[in-house]
Design a protein around this motif. Structure first.
Motif, PDB file in Angstrom:
ATOM      1  N   PRO A  36       0.797  -1.226   0.000  1.00  0.00           N
ATOM      2  CA  PRO A  36       0.000   0.000   0.000  1.00  0.00           C
ATOM      3  C   PRO A  36       0.837   1.288   0.000  1.00  0.00           C
ATOM      4  O   PRO A  36       0.350   2.340  -0.374  1.00  0.00           O
ATOM      5  N   GLY A  37       2.088   1.207   0.375  1.00  0.00           N
ATOM      6  CA  GLY A  37       2.969   2.370   0.374  1.00  0.00           C
ATOM      7  C   GLY A  37       3.574   2.657  -0.993  1.00  0.00           C
ATOM      8  O   GLY A  37       4.231   3.664  -1.192  1.00  0.00           O
ATOM      9  N   LEU A  38       3.343   1.758  -1.943  1.00  0.00           N
ATOM     10  CA  LEU A  38       3.901   1.904  -3.279  1.00  0.00           C
ATOM     11  C   LEU A  38       2.877   2.553  -4.204  1.00  0.00           C
ATOM     12  O   LEU A  38       1.766   2.058  -4.369  1.00  0.00           O
ATOM     13  N   ALA A  39       3.243   3.676  -4.807  1.00  0.00           N
ATOM     14  CA  ALA A  39       2.367   4.376  -5.749  1.00  0.00           C
ATOM     15  C   ALA A  39       2.944   4.228  -7.148  1.00  0.00           C
ATOM     16  O   ALA A  39       4.154   4.316  -7.349  1.00  0.00           O
ATOM     17  N   ILE A  40       2.067   3.986  -8.115  1.00  0.00           N
ATOM     18  CA  ILE A  40       2.491   3.777  -9.500  1.00  0.00           C
ATOM     19  C   ILE A  40       1.794   4.804 -10.379  1.00  0.00           C
ATOM     20  O   ILE A  40       0.567   4.882 -10.396  1.00  0.00           O
ATOM     21  N   LYS A  41       2.573   5.606 -11.102  1.00  0.00           N
ATOM     22  CA  LYS A  41       2.006   6.598 -12.014  1.00  0.00           C
ATOM     23  C   LYS A  41       1.805   5.917 -13.366  1.00  0.00           C
ATOM     24  O   LYS A  41       2.747   5.439 -13.979  1.00  0.00           O
ATOM     25  N   ALA A  42       0.565   5.865 -13.829  1.00  0.00           N
ATOM     26  CA  ALA A  42       0.204   5.112 -15.036  1.00  0.00           C
ATOM     27  C   ALA A  42       0.429   5.929 -16.308  1.00  0.00           C
ATOM     28  O   ALA A  42      -0.498   6.240 -17.050  1.00  0.00           O
ATOM     29  N   GLU A  43       1.687   6.257 -16.603  1.00  0.00           N
ATOM     30  CA  GLU A  43       2.019   7.048 -17.786  1.00  0.00           C
ATOM     31  C   GLU A  43       1.737   6.279 -19.070  1.00  0.00           C
ATOM     32  O   GLU A  43       1.592   6.868 -20.135  1.00  0.00           O
ATOM     33  N   ASN A  44       1.655   4.961 -18.999  1.00  0.00           N
ATOM     34  CA  ASN A  44       1.367   4.163 -20.190  1.00  0.00           C
ATOM     35  C   ASN A  44      -0.046   4.409 -20.716  1.00  0.00           C
ATOM     36  O   ASN A  44      -0.388   3.990 -21.815  1.00  0.00           O
ATOM     37  N   LEU A  45      -0.889   5.112 -19.955  1.00  0.00           N
ATOM     38  CA  LEU A  45      -2.237   5.429 -20.402  1.00  0.00           C
ATOM     39  C   LEU A  45      -2.294   6.699 -21.250  1.00  0.00           C
ATOM     40  O   LEU A  45      -3.346   7.073 -21.749  1.00  0.00           O
TER      41      LEU A  45
END
Length: 70
Positions: A36-45
């Motif tokens: 839950p501490g890991l954030a992922i920025k979905a730039e592939n979208l």
């Protein structure tokens, strides 16, 4: 000779955000189900499938008008 400090600061980030208003699609920040501490920025979208358009487009604002018009 003193080197130029290109480290981004808050003002630079705010200016880039203004420059890119309406150009770049906002992508979500996703959280990991495993960590839950890991954030992922979905730039592939993004339409291009990458974030590369952002710095390139932002740099156009800093070109001299005659160079930008070419």
């Amino acid at each position: 000779m003193q080197e130029k400090d290109d480290t981004p600061n808050l003002k630079m980030v705010q200016e880039a955000r203004e420059n890119l208003q309406g150009v770049a699609r906002r992508t979500p920040v996703l959280t990991s189900q495993l960590d839950p501490g890991l954030a992922i920025k979905a730039e592939n979208l993004k339409v291009t499938g990458s974030f590369k358009i952002l710095p390139a487009y932002n740099q156009l604002f800093y070109l001299h008008k005659s160079d930008r018009d070419r």
